[in-house]
Design an enzyme around this catalytic site. Structure first.
Site, PDB file in Angstrom:
ATOM      1  N   ASP A  41      -5.550  -3.806   2.297  1.00 27.25           N
ATOM      2  CA  ASP A  41      -5.929  -4.139   0.920  1.00 27.25           C
ATOM      3  C   ASP A  41      -7.451  -4.219   0.832  1.00 27.25           C
ATOM      4  O   ASP A  41      -8.089  -4.837   1.675  1.00 27.25           O
ATOM      5  CB  ASP A  41      -5.286  -5.479   0.542  1.00 27.25           C
ATOM      6  CG  ASP A  41      -5.730  -5.987  -0.819  1.00 27.25           C
ATOM      7  OD1 ASP A  41      -6.104  -5.154  -1.664  1.00 27.25           O
ATOM      8  OD2 ASP A  41      -5.691  -7.217  -1.038  1.00 27.25           O
ATOM      9  N   ASN A  81      -9.117  -4.990  -2.321  1.00 30.49           N
ATOM     10  CA  ASN A  81      -9.619  -5.741  -3.476  1.00 30.49           C
ATOM     11  C   ASN A  81      -9.033  -7.142  -3.632  1.00 30.49           C
ATOM     12  O   ASN A  81      -9.235  -7.789  -4.665  1.00 30.49           O
ATOM     13  CB  ASN A  81      -9.396  -4.938  -4.772  1.00 30.49           C
ATOM     14  CG  ASN A  81      -7.927  -4.630  -5.021  1.00 30.49           C
ATOM     15  OD1 ASN A  81      -7.059  -5.098  -4.288  1.00 30.49           O
ATOM     16  ND2 ASN A  81      -7.652  -3.843  -6.047  1.00 30.49           N
ATOM     17  N   ASP A 138      -5.943  -8.205  -4.003  1.00 33.95           N
ATOM     18  CA  ASP A 138      -4.752  -8.453  -4.829  1.00 33.95           C
ATOM     19  C   ASP A 138      -3.475  -8.563  -3.990  1.00 33.95           C
ATOM     20  O   ASP A 138      -2.378  -8.724  -4.526  1.00 33.95           O
ATOM     21  CB  ASP A 138      -4.587  -7.382  -5.917  1.00 33.95           C
ATOM     22  CG  ASP A 138      -4.278  -5.989  -5.361  1.00 33.95           C
ATOM     23  OD1 ASP A 138      -4.236  -5.828  -4.116  1.00 33.95           O
ATOM     24  OD2 ASP A 138      -4.086  -5.055  -6.168  1.00 33.95           O
ATOM     25  N   ASP A 181      -4.019  -0.455  -0.435  1.00 33.55           N
ATOM     26  CA  ASP A 181      -4.431   0.556  -1.411  1.00 33.55           C
ATOM     27  C   ASP A 181      -5.184   1.701  -0.729  1.00 33.55           C
ATOM     28  O   ASP A 181      -5.442   1.663   0.477  1.00 33.55           O
ATOM     29  CB  ASP A 181      -5.293  -0.078  -2.519  1.00 33.55           C
ATOM     30  CG  ASP A 181      -6.396  -0.984  -1.980  1.00 33.55           C
ATOM     31  OD1 ASP A 181      -7.017  -0.607  -0.958  1.00 33.55           O
ATOM     32  OD2 ASP A 181      -6.632  -2.062  -2.549  1.00 33.55           O
ATOM     33  N   ASP A 233      11.736  13.576   0.717  1.00 39.29           N
ATOM     34  CA  ASP A 233      12.676  12.470   0.698  1.00 39.29           C
ATOM     35  C   ASP A 233      14.098  12.963   0.421  1.00 39.29           C
ATOM     36  O   ASP A 233      14.320  13.750  -0.509  1.00 39.29           O
ATOM     37  CB  ASP A 233      12.236  11.478  -0.395  1.00 39.29           C
ATOM     38  CG  ASP A 233      13.001  10.179  -0.371  1.00 39.29           C
ATOM     39  OD1 ASP A 233      12.889   9.453   0.618  1.00 39.29           O
ATOM     40  OD2 ASP A 233      13.698   9.892  -1.367  1.00 39.29           O
ATOM     41  N   GLU A 248      13.752  14.975   5.070  1.00 39.22           N
ATOM     42  CA  GLU A 248      14.623  13.857   5.443  1.00 39.22           C
ATOM     43  C   GLU A 248      16.054  14.280   5.133  1.00 39.22           C
ATOM     44  O   GLU A 248      16.407  14.483   3.978  1.00 39.22           O
ATOM     45  CB  GLU A 248      14.249  12.602   4.655  1.00 39.22           C
ATOM     46  CG  GLU A 248      15.076  11.390   5.054  1.00 39.22           C
ATOM     47  CD  GLU A 248      14.899  10.211   4.112  1.00 39.22           C
ATOM     48  OE1 GLU A 248      15.039   9.070   4.587  1.00 39.22           O
ATOM     49  OE2 GLU A 248      14.647  10.413   2.912  1.00 39.22           O
ATOM     50  N   HIS A 293       9.418   3.486   7.895  1.00 38.36           N
ATOM     51  CA  HIS A 293       9.394   2.445   6.860  1.00 38.36           C
ATOM     52  C   HIS A 293      10.787   1.957   6.473  1.00 38.36           C
ATOM     53  O   HIS A 293      10.917   0.926   5.813  1.00 38.36           O
ATOM     54  CB  HIS A 293       8.669   2.968   5.627  1.00 38.36           C
ATOM     55  CG  HIS A 293       9.372   4.114   4.967  1.00 38.36           C
ATOM     56  ND1 HIS A 293       9.477   5.361   5.561  1.00 38.36           N
ATOM     57  CD2 HIS A 293      10.020   4.210   3.780  1.00 38.36           C
ATOM     58  CE1 HIS A 293      10.156   6.169   4.756  1.00 38.36           C
ATOM     59  NE2 HIS A 293      10.499   5.497   3.676  1.00 38.36           N
TER      60      HIS A 293
END
Length: 557
Positions: free
Chosen positions: A21, A23, A25, A29, A199, A254, A327
């Site tokens: 990250d 920034n 939040d 990103d 995907d 995939e 993931h």
């Protein structure tokens, strides 16, 4: 076998929400990724696979796309993305993007139009059906629990969603849909990307009649009607002809539930479809009769049989992709190694396996540190839609909360999605704010800073493995032969290319075991290329006492 850059590459998968990250939040990103490019270059990887960063309501962490040509505000801007691509190319790395075209978001402009009326020009972009016997059009189950159909009040018809109800399936029978997809792919390729990870691409062709699935549940898995469907190869050959063949790119599809025979149809070089596929036979090795959440012990003999089958049956026909986590899967050191006393040794042993087989190795972010599964105390700490749906469904069916949590600790997708562990400071240097998903509490011991400073770290072992693939063609292109097929502790094999030969010996056990080289393997000398333990002086390859999770790669002459 034809030699190509993507066969010789090592791919690093970034899950952007959890990488870095910039920034405060709490959400990773694109500027955060840019700030870590030197780290990726130091590791030595060749290709970055970026999970979806497109505009999305984020019902399924970005795999529900509302605009295929825009960047989600959480992740930055298209200018940030262009800077990322330039930064990678400047460092000699390539970028492949996720292509999610089995379904879109229900907030995509196409679906917003499609649901307005039965005669809307976009109606046929999706799969709509009338009710049958007062209920859903068929009995298919969603991958995320419940029915794969949702009734839309505007017209009273149902739309198909194999995943979340906010992910309506696109209708690939409609040539306008295919043209839209090909135009979008061309747009990204013209921007300079180096390929796509596709995907659930083998789901795009459904049997048009959409028949009921076999089974005695209220909703049943209907894969026989939508996996590797009747027009799948026609669609992919058209995609290749119209788009992919015009660029020097890599593609990985995939493709759940494919056999080696089916996979060869996707990846054989004379068929003009894909570079390689992700298959998940090994990922089901610890799934019991009840599916992935019914966790059962796995056996090394089965592990070797599955890996060997793919190595042998695709050799000379097509290309393998090599991975043990991503993931959607738990951390590999927790699943296939020992994430306690032998975390470093077993992580290095598993890495040795992945990087010495025939195929393109994929590293999932944090794998190179030996990041582990996480055990959050409360369901309030989990974010994954699949996990949350399963928890509620199983709780209603009478399973105990403790039993359900044990399954989540083993197989939940959030195991892989905890933020990247950069250092020992607050939130492990991932964010200065509150992370979208908690950091694994073991970040104080397991992090990039510690790994870079330790010459014996898992990270530096990965660096050496990646260097070895570049130095020895036999690791990339050599033929594979399994040794000691029935051994319950040792995974050993040779790789041979012309007069070059490697011997790989892996102890999958936390106890010492004795390795005996079969008499059929004849050699005059053996040189150690890499190992996670130092071999004692004068050690014999013919008979070797292997320490817990020991890995050795030897060049035989």
């Amino acid at each position: 076998m034809k030699k190509t850059w993507w066969k010789e590459s090592v791919v690093y998968q970034i899950y952007p929400r959890s990488f870095q990250d910039s920034n405060g939040d709490g959400i990773g990103d694109i500027p955060g990724i840019i700030s870590r490019l030197d780290y990726l270059q130091k590791l030595g990887v060749d290709v970055i696979w970026l999970c979806p960063v497109y505009e999305s309501p984020n019902d399924d962490n970005g795999y529900d796309i509302s605009n295929y040509q825009g960047i989600m505000d959480d992740f930055g801007t298209i200018e940030d993305w262009e800077e990322l691509l330039e930064g990678l190319h400047q460092r000699g790395m390539k970028l492949i993007m996720d292509l999610v075209v089995n379904h879109s978001s229900d907030e995509h402009a196409w679906f917003v139009e499609s649901r307005k009326s039965k005669d809307n020009p976009y109606r046929d972009y999706y799969i709509w059906r009338d009710s049958k016997n007062g209920g859903e059009p068929n009995n298919w189950a969603s991958f995320f629990s419940g029915s794969a159909w949702k009734r839309d009040e505007t017209t009273g018809q149902y739309f198909l969603h194999l995943f979340s109800s906010k992910q309506p399936d696109l209708n690939w029978e409609n040539d306008k849909v295919r043209r839209e997809v090909y135009d979008m792919m061309t747009w990204w390729l013209d921007k300079g990307i180096d390929g796509f990870r596709m995907d659930v691409i083998n789901l795009i062709s459904k049997i048009p009649e959409l028949p009921d699935a076999a089974g005695d549940g209220k909703y049943n898995f209907g894969g026989e009607h939508f996996m590797n469907g009747p027009r799948i190869h026609e669609f992919l050959q058209e995609m290749n002809r119209e788009v992919l063949s015009k660029y020097d790119v890599m593609t990985v599809g995939e493709t759940p539930c494919v056999t080696p025979e089916e996979a060869s149809l996707y990846v054989r070089e004379d068929r003009g479809e894909l570079s390689m596929v992700f298959q998940f036979e090994l990922m089901d090795i610890d799934a019991g009769p009840g599916g992935k959440w019914n966790v059962t012990p796995w056996k090394l003999i089965d592990f070797k049989r599955i890996m060997s089958k793919w190595q042998v049956e695709l050799d000379g026909k097509g290309w393998n992709s090599l991975f043990l986590n991503n993931h959607d899967q738990p951390r590999m050191v927790s699943r296939f190694g020992n994430d306690g006393a032998y975390r470093k040794e077993s992580a290095k042993m598993l890495a040795t396996l992945l990087h010495t087989l025939q195929g393109t190795p994929y590293i999932y972010q944090g794998e190179e540190l030996g990041m582990t599964n996480v055990k959050f105390a409360s369901m309030d700490d989990y974010r994954d839609i699949e996990t949350i749906n399963m928890f509620n469904e199983y709780l209603e069916s009478g399973r105990s909360e403790a039993d359900i949590m044990a399954s989540i600790y083993s197989k939940g997708r959030d195991n892989a999605r905890t933020p990247m562990q950069w250092d020992g400071k607050a939130h492990s240097g991932f964010t200065t704010g509150t992370p979208w998903l908690q950091v694994n509490p073991n970040y104080t011991e397991i992090n990039v800073k510690e790994s870079l400073e330790d010459p014996d770290s898992i990270f530096h072992y990965y660096r050496r493995l990646i260097e070895l693939r570049k130095q020895h063609e036999v690791i990339v292109y050599g033929h594979y032969e399994l040794l000691l097929e029935e051994d319950e502790h040792i995974y050993a094999y040779t790789r041979t290319l012309e007069d070059e030969r490697l011997l790989v010996i892996l102890n999958f056990d936390e106890e010492p075991v004795t390795f005996e080289l079969p008499e059929t393997v004849v050699y005059e000398s053996a040189e150690v290329l890499i190992g996670n333990y130092v071999l004692p002086a004068g050690a014999s390859v013919r008979r070797m006492e292997l320490r817990p999770y020991e890995a050795q790669v030897l060049k035989l002459k």
